[in-house]
Design a protein around this motif. Structure first.
Motif, mmCIF file in Angstrom:
data_model
loop_
_atom_site.group_PDB
_atom_site.id
_atom_site.type_symbol
_atom_site.label_atom_id
_atom_site.label_comp_id
_atom_site.label_asym_id
_atom_site.label_seq_id
_atom_site.Cartn_x
_atom_site.Cartn_y
_atom_site.Cartn_z
ATOM 1 N N ASN A 116 -3.676 12.589 -6.085
ATOM 2 C CA ASN A 116 -4.048 12.459 -4.678
ATOM 3 C C ASN A 116 -2.835 11.979 -3.876
ATOM 4 N N PRO A 117 -2.256 12.835 -3.046
ATOM 5 C CA PRO A 117 -1.057 12.446 -2.293
ATOM 6 C C PRO A 117 -1.254 11.238 -1.397
ATOM 7 N N HIS A 118 -2.481 11.002 -0.946
ATOM 8 C CA HIS A 118 -2.727 9.856 -0.069
ATOM 9 C C HIS A 118 -2.400 8.536 -0.762
ATOM 10 N N VAL A 119 -2.562 8.490 -2.078
ATOM 11 C CA VAL A 119 -2.222 7.278 -2.821
ATOM 12 C C VAL A 119 -0.737 6.980 -2.684
ATOM 13 N N TYR A 120 0.087 8.018 -2.800
ATOM 14 C CA TYR A 120 1.535 7.828 -2.680
ATOM 15 C C TYR A 120 1.934 7.488 -1.244
ATOM 16 N N LEU A 121 1.281 8.140 -0.288
ATOM 17 C CA LEU A 121 1.613 7.865 1.111
ATOM 18 C C LEU A 121 1.305 6.422 1.479
ATOM 19 N N ASP A 122 0.153 5.919 0.981
ATOM 20 C CA ASP A 122 -0.243 4.552 1.314
ATOM 21 C C ASP A 122 0.579 3.509 0.566
ATOM 22 N N THR A 123 0.752 3.703 -0.740
ATOM 23 C CA THR A 123 1.402 2.674 -1.556
ATOM 24 C C THR A 123 2.916 2.809 -1.585
ATOM 25 N N VAL A 124 3.399 3.963 -2.039
ATOM 26 C CA VAL A 124 4.837 4.121 -2.226
ATOM 27 C C VAL A 124 5.565 4.241 -0.886
ATOM 28 N N VAL A 125 5.054 5.116 -0.001
ATOM 29 C CA VAL A 125 5.782 5.386 1.233
ATOM 30 C C VAL A 125 5.562 4.290 2.279
ATOM 31 N N LEU A 126 4.300 4.050 2.660
ATOM 32 C CA LEU A 126 4.057 3.111 3.760
ATOM 33 C C LEU A 126 4.286 1.659 3.336
ATOM 34 N N LEU A 127 3.566 1.211 2.299
ATOM 35 C CA LEU A 127 3.769 -0.167 1.841
ATOM 36 C C LEU A 127 5.196 -0.373 1.347
ATOM 37 N N GLY A 128 5.736 0.654 0.681
ATOM 38 C CA GLY A 128 7.112 0.550 0.200
ATOM 39 C C GLY A 128 8.113 0.426 1.329
ATOM 40 N N SER A 129 7.898 1.190 2.398
ATOM 41 C CA SER A 129 8.820 1.132 3.544
ATOM 42 C C SER A 129 8.769 -0.217 4.241
ATOM 43 N N VAL A 130 7.542 -0.726 4.445
ATOM 44 C CA VAL A 130 7.408 -2.023 5.114
ATOM 45 C C VAL A 130 7.957 -3.142 4.232
ATOM 46 N N GLY A 131 7.549 -3.139 2.969
ATOM 47 C CA GLY A 131 8.026 -4.186 2.064
ATOM 48 C C GLY A 131 9.521 -4.129 1.847
ATOM 49 N N GLY A 132 10.062 -2.918 1.743
ATOM 50 C CA GLY A 132 11.494 -2.774 1.529
ATOM 51 C C GLY A 132 12.331 -3.143 2.732
ATOM 52 N N SER A 133 11.692 -3.259 3.905
ATOM 53 C CA SER A 133 12.442 -3.594 5.116
ATOM 54 C C SER A 133 12.767 -5.083 5.211
ATOM 55 N N TYR A 134 12.122 -5.914 4.382
ATOM 56 C CA TYR A 134 12.436 -7.341 4.400
ATOM 57 C C TYR A 134 13.833 -7.552 3.824
ATOM 58 N N PRO A 135 14.664 -8.330 4.501
ATOM 59 C CA PRO A 135 16.052 -8.501 4.044
ATOM 60 C C PRO A 135 16.185 -9.386 2.806
ATOM 61 N N ASP A 136 15.231 -10.296 2.617
ATOM 62 C CA ASP A 136 15.331 -11.254 1.514
ATOM 63 C C ASP A 136 14.471 -10.798 0.336
ATOM 64 N N SER A 137 14.991 -10.938 -0.880
ATOM 65 C CA SER A 137 14.274 -10.495 -2.073
ATOM 66 C C SER A 137 12.973 -11.274 -2.277
ATOM 67 N N GLN A 138 12.964 -12.558 -1.920
ATOM 68 C CA GLN A 138 11.750 -13.354 -2.055
ATOM 69 C C GLN A 138 10.669 -12.870 -1.094
ATOM 70 N N GLN A 139 11.077 -12.448 0.080
ATOM 71 C CA GLN A 139 10.117 -11.907 1.043
ATOM 72 C C GLN A 139 9.549 -10.575 0.555
ATOM 73 N N ARG A 140 10.403 -9.735 0.001
ATOM 74 C CA ARG A 140 9.928 -8.466 -0.547
ATOM 75 C C ARG A 140 8.952 -8.706 -1.694
ATOM 76 N N LEU A 141 9.266 -9.698 -2.524
ATOM 77 C CA LEU A 141 8.389 -10.026 -3.642
ATOM 78 C C LEU A 141 7.048 -10.556 -3.132
ATOM 79 N N GLY A 142 7.095 -11.416 -2.114
ATOM 80 C CA GLY A 142 5.865 -11.958 -1.542
ATOM 81 C C GLY A 142 5.001 -10.872 -0.929
ATOM 82 N N PHE A 143 5.636 -9.934 -0.214
ATOM 83 C CA PHE A 143 4.897 -8.833 0.377
ATOM 84 C C PHE A 143 4.247 -7.984 -0.709
#
Length: 202
Positions: A121-148
């Motif tokens: 189901n492509p929606h799973v990838y869009l929600d988790t990998v793409v959207l959540l991944g993009s938002v989480g990956g935008s945090y500059p600090d590794s601890q913030q990315r881990l917390g997200f």
């Protein structure tokens, strides 16, 4: 803590939307068939995909038109098949019975079903990998990315557990033939609508 809360909120808002995974978990819960396997599989898949997304896999998928097209058409075909299968049950003469063993899948079949429904189901990838991944990956600090990431993963654990085992508790209500056929009709409509969305808006 703020990044954890952000991940929890965004993860919950995405995962609680009506979709293929949720419809399947609800269906298995109502039928009381391999609920633990289904819930655990959904949670593990989400955890892995969220981690991959925050680690940068979302950007890779977005940059590959070939991968996006494969996910689009393969996912649409699978969702259409699943939706038509649900609708087929509307014209069968016998109603679902709790504990009926003739139609109950074994543990391996149940696991294969939820894994296929999730990963095809492509929606799973869009929600988790793409959207959540993009938002989480935008945090500059590794601890913030881990917390997200942990926040989004927590949302997955809480939601699928509540949905699957909550459906078990309500299975007596949903077991009535008329209600169950309504669930099957809604499941089929959801899957076919998602498939159409992939084909016509991709």
């Amino acid at each position: 803590m703020q990044s954890y809360v952000n991940g929890l909120g965004l993860g919950a808002s995405l995962i609680m939307a009506i979709g293929a995974q949720n419809a399947h978990v609800l269906r298995m819960g109502i039928r009381r068939q391999h609920v633990l396997i289904t819930v655990v599989a959904c949670v593990i898949i989400d955890i892995v995909l969220i981690a991959l997304g925050v680690a940068g896999a979302g950007a890779v998928i977005q940059s590959s038109p070939t991968l996006l097209q494969i996910a689009r058409w393969g996912g649409a075909a699978f969702l259409l098949w699943y939706g038509l299968r649900s609708w087929r049950s509307l014209v069968t003469p016998k109603s679902l019975q709790l504990g009926e063993q003739a139609t109950a899948p074994n543990a391996r079949q149940a696991l294969a079903s939820v894994v296929a429904l999730s990963l095809l189901n492509p929606h799973v990838y869009l929600d988790t990998v793409v959207l959540l991944g993009s938002v989480g990956g935008s945090y500059p600090d590794s601890q913030q990315r881990l917390g997200f990431s942990f926040g989004a993963m927590t949302a997955s654990v809480l939601w699928f557990t509540a949905l699957g085992f909550g459906a078990v508790q309500l299975s007596g209500v949903f077991q009535r033939p008329v209600v169950w056929k309504g669930i099957e009709a809604l499941t089929g409509a959801t899957m076919i609508a998602l498939a159409a969305g992939l084909v016509f808006t991709g």
